[in-house]
Design a protein around this motif. Structure first.
Motif, short mmCIF file in Angstrom:
data_model
loop_
_atom_site.label_atom_id
_atom_site.label_comp_id
_atom_site.label_asym_id
_atom_site.label_seq_id
_atom_site.Cartn_x
_atom_site.Cartn_y
_atom_site.Cartn_z
N ARG A 137 -10.51 -1.81 5.70
CA ARG A 137 -10.67 -1.92 4.19
C ARG A 137 -9.23 -2.38 3.48
O ARG A 137 -8.18 -2.20 4.19
CB ARG A 137 -10.58 -0.42 3.81
CG ARG A 137 -10.55 -0.14 2.06
CD ARG A 137 -10.77 1.27 1.91
NE ARG A 137 -10.48 1.75 0.73
CZ ARG A 137 -10.27 2.88 0.25
NH1 ARG A 137 -10.49 3.88 1.16
NH2 ARG A 137 -10.30 3.22 -1.11
N THR A 138 -9.08 -3.05 2.54
CA THR A 138 -7.72 -3.53 1.89
C THR A 138 -7.59 -2.63 0.62
O THR A 138 -8.23 -1.59 0.47
CB THR A 138 -8.22 -5.14 1.37
OG1 THR A 138 -6.99 -5.56 1.05
CG2 THR A 138 -9.08 -5.38 0.41
N GLY A 139 -6.50 -3.12 0.03
CA GLY A 139 -6.20 -2.42 -1.24
C GLY A 139 -4.99 -1.45 -1.04
O GLY A 139 -4.60 -0.76 -1.77
N PHE A 140 -4.97 -1.18 0.41
CA PHE A 140 -3.51 -0.36 0.61
C PHE A 140 -2.23 -0.61 -0.04
O PHE A 140 -1.27 0.25 -0.09
CB PHE A 140 -3.59 0.23 2.14
CG PHE A 140 -3.31 -1.12 3.06
CD1 PHE A 140 -1.76 -1.18 3.22
CD2 PHE A 140 -4.15 -1.93 3.67
CE1 PHE A 140 -1.59 -2.43 4.12
CE2 PHE A 140 -3.72 -2.83 4.38
CZ PHE A 140 -2.52 -3.34 4.57
N TYR A 141 -2.08 -1.87 -0.06
CA TYR A 141 -0.65 -2.24 -0.79
C TYR A 141 -0.58 -2.61 -2.29
O TYR A 141 0.30 -3.06 -2.54
CB TYR A 141 -0.14 -3.47 0.29
CG TYR A 141 -1.21 -4.60 0.14
CD1 TYR A 141 -1.20 -5.63 -0.90
CD2 TYR A 141 -2.19 -4.70 1.19
CE1 TYR A 141 -2.46 -6.61 -0.78
CE2 TYR A 141 -3.28 -5.58 1.36
CZ TYR A 141 -2.93 -6.84 0.33
OH TYR A 141 -4.19 -7.61 0.43
N GLY A 142 -1.71 -2.07 -3.13
CA GLY A 142 -1.84 -2.10 -4.43
C GLY A 142 -1.65 -3.32 -5.05
O GLY A 142 -2.27 -4.47 -4.50
N ASP A 143 -0.53 -3.75 -5.71
CA ASP A 143 -0.31 -5.01 -6.24
C ASP A 143 0.91 -5.91 -5.86
O ASP A 143 1.18 -6.76 -6.24
CB ASP A 143 0.20 -4.71 -8.02
CG ASP A 143 1.18 -4.05 -8.04
OD1 ASP A 143 1.56 -3.45 -7.29
OD2 ASP A 143 1.28 -3.87 -9.37
N LEU A 144 1.26 -5.38 -4.48
CA LEU A 144 2.15 -6.11 -3.85
C LEU A 144 1.34 -7.55 -3.12
O LEU A 144 0.34 -7.55 -3.08
CB LEU A 144 2.65 -5.41 -2.59
CG LEU A 144 3.50 -4.21 -3.00
CD1 LEU A 144 3.68 -3.18 -1.75
CD2 LEU A 144 4.93 -4.42 -3.52
N TYR A 145 2.41 -8.43 -2.68
CA TYR A 145 1.80 -9.76 -2.43
C TYR A 145 2.15 -9.76 -0.80
O TYR A 145 3.42 -9.68 -0.16
CB TYR A 145 2.83 -10.86 -2.96
CG TYR A 145 2.52 -11.05 -4.67
CD1 TYR A 145 1.35 -12.06 -4.99
CD2 TYR A 145 2.82 -10.21 -5.51
CE1 TYR A 145 1.34 -12.08 -6.36
CE2 TYR A 145 2.72 -10.09 -6.69
CZ TYR A 145 1.92 -11.27 -7.42
OH TYR A 145 1.50 -11.31 -8.76
N PRO A 146 1.11 -10.05 -0.15
CA PRO A 146 1.27 -10.21 1.32
C PRO A 146 2.25 -11.44 1.68
O PRO A 146 1.95 -12.55 0.89
CB PRO A 146 -0.18 -10.47 1.80
CG PRO A 146 -1.02 -9.87 0.70
CD PRO A 146 -0.41 -10.27 -0.41
N LEU A 147 3.17 -11.13 2.87
CA LEU A 147 3.95 -12.46 3.16
C LEU A 147 3.33 -12.93 4.32
O LEU A 147 3.94 -12.58 5.52
CB LEU A 147 5.43 -11.96 3.18
CG LEU A 147 6.02 -11.45 1.91
CD1 LEU A 147 7.42 -10.65 2.27
CD2 LEU A 147 6.33 -12.73 0.95
N PHE A 148 2.38 -13.93 4.22
CA PHE A 148 1.78 -14.46 5.41
C PHE A 148 1.74 -16.03 5.17
O PHE A 148 0.82 -16.61 5.80
CB PHE A 148 0.41 -13.82 5.41
CG PHE A 148 0.12 -12.74 6.22
CD1 PHE A 148 -0.24 -12.28 7.22
CD2 PHE A 148 0.42 -11.53 5.48
CE1 PHE A 148 -0.09 -11.22 7.89
CE2 PHE A 148 0.62 -10.11 6.04
CZ PHE A 148 -0.01 -10.25 7.23
N ASP A 149 2.58 -16.41 4.08
CA ASP A 149 2.09 -17.96 3.62
C ASP A 149 3.27 -18.94 4.17
O ASP A 149 3.01 -19.94 4.80
CB ASP A 149 1.98 -17.92 2.31
CG ASP A 149 1.60 -19.35 1.93
OD1 ASP A 149 0.66 -19.88 2.43
OD2 ASP A 149 2.45 -19.91 0.70
N SER A 150 4.51 -18.38 3.95
CA SER A 150 5.70 -19.33 4.28
C SER A 150 6.26 -19.52 5.36
O SER A 150 5.95 -18.25 6.49
CB SER A 150 6.81 -19.15 3.43
OG SER A 150 6.38 -19.07 2.01
N VAL A 151 6.86 -20.28 5.92
CA VAL A 151 7.35 -20.55 7.60
C VAL A 151 8.39 -19.41 7.58
O VAL A 151 9.32 -19.42 6.49
CB VAL A 151 8.02 -21.95 7.73
CG1 VAL A 151 8.71 -21.87 9.03
CG2 VAL A 151 6.94 -22.84 7.76
N GLY A 152 8.58 -18.52 8.40
CA GLY A 152 9.46 -17.61 8.59
C GLY A 152 9.07 -16.05 7.98
O GLY A 152 9.57 -15.22 8.49
#
Length: 232
Positions: A19-34
């Motif tokens: 299930r998703t939604g556990f991080y509320g309105d935060l943004y996942p950091l899965f996009d940029s190098v590093g």
């Protein structure tokens, strides 16, 4: 459509409900190098659900999967349903974040620099973000923009020098709050950038349209900047 996945959406991965939604309105950091998410997400696709590809996240003790769907570039993260409540509790606890001020240029490009602010009040950060959301420029909502324009202050770009963006990052580095609202200090006031006119709509005059942050809130963040100044 994938971009309209509800915050409490679930998906079953190899017999486990996630299930998703556990991080509320935060943004996942899965996009940029590093980004830690980009580093720890596995390459193997464990489920392809009508175009949504799910991959496991190598995070010891956490049963997470990630998909590059959703409106954010960082995608969407799911945790095992059995871990959801505990994980949600973690991300609503202000002590599980590090707080920063990102210094940027407004009038011209300047090197960005993040300054840690370990004593930042999370509730005041939420309040400042809420103020920014309420007064943000929205090119798709003319009624809203016209209403905000009643409170706009116009300043020459040259006096707006350095901008600041206040945000937080979870301690393990997987999620961050928005950095979209830019502020700067002028004449002893903290101002929110509403619109940066580089001259294309104002006879070549470069100016910043801004909104004054309420004194109580503005004074708090200006005090933090004095306490934690940008290194020379």
């Amino acid at each position: 459509m994938a971009d309209s996945i509800p915050a409490d959406a679930t998906v079953t991965i190899e017999g486990t409900s996630c299930r998703t939604g556990f991080y509320g309105d935060l943004y996942p950091l899965f996009d940029s190098v590093g980004d830690i998410g980009a580093i720890t997400v596995q390459k193997t696709v464990v489920l392809d659900d009508q175009g949504r590809e799910f991959r496991r996240v190598s995070y010891p003790g956490h049963d997470w999967v990630h998909s590059r769907t959703r409106i954010y570039s960082g995608g969407t993260v799911y945790c095992a349903e059995s871990q959801w409540s505990q994980t949600r509790d973690y991300y609503v606890d202000p002590s599980n974040f590090e707080y920063y001020c990102r210094h940027t240029g407004i009038g011209s490009f300047k090197r960005e620099e993040d300054v840690p602010m370990p004593v930042m009040d999370s509730l005041k950060l939420d309040e400042l973000r809420g103020f920014g959301n309420k007064h943000a420029y929205n090119p798709f909502d003319q009624k809203h923009s016209d209403e905000v324009m009643k409170s706009v202050i116009r300043l020459p770009e040259s006096v707006c020098g350095e901008g600041m963006r206040f945000y937080k990052v979870s301690l393990e580095g997987y999620f961050t709050s928005t950095k979209e609202h830019s502020f700067f200090v002028h004449d002893g006031k903290l101002l929110l950038v509403f619109y940066h006119d580089v001259g294309s709509e104002n006879s070549g005059i470069r100016e910043v349209l801004c909104i004054e942050v309420p004194d109580r809130l503005g004074d708090y963040f200006m005090g933090l900047m004095q306490q934690y100044p940008r290194p020379d």
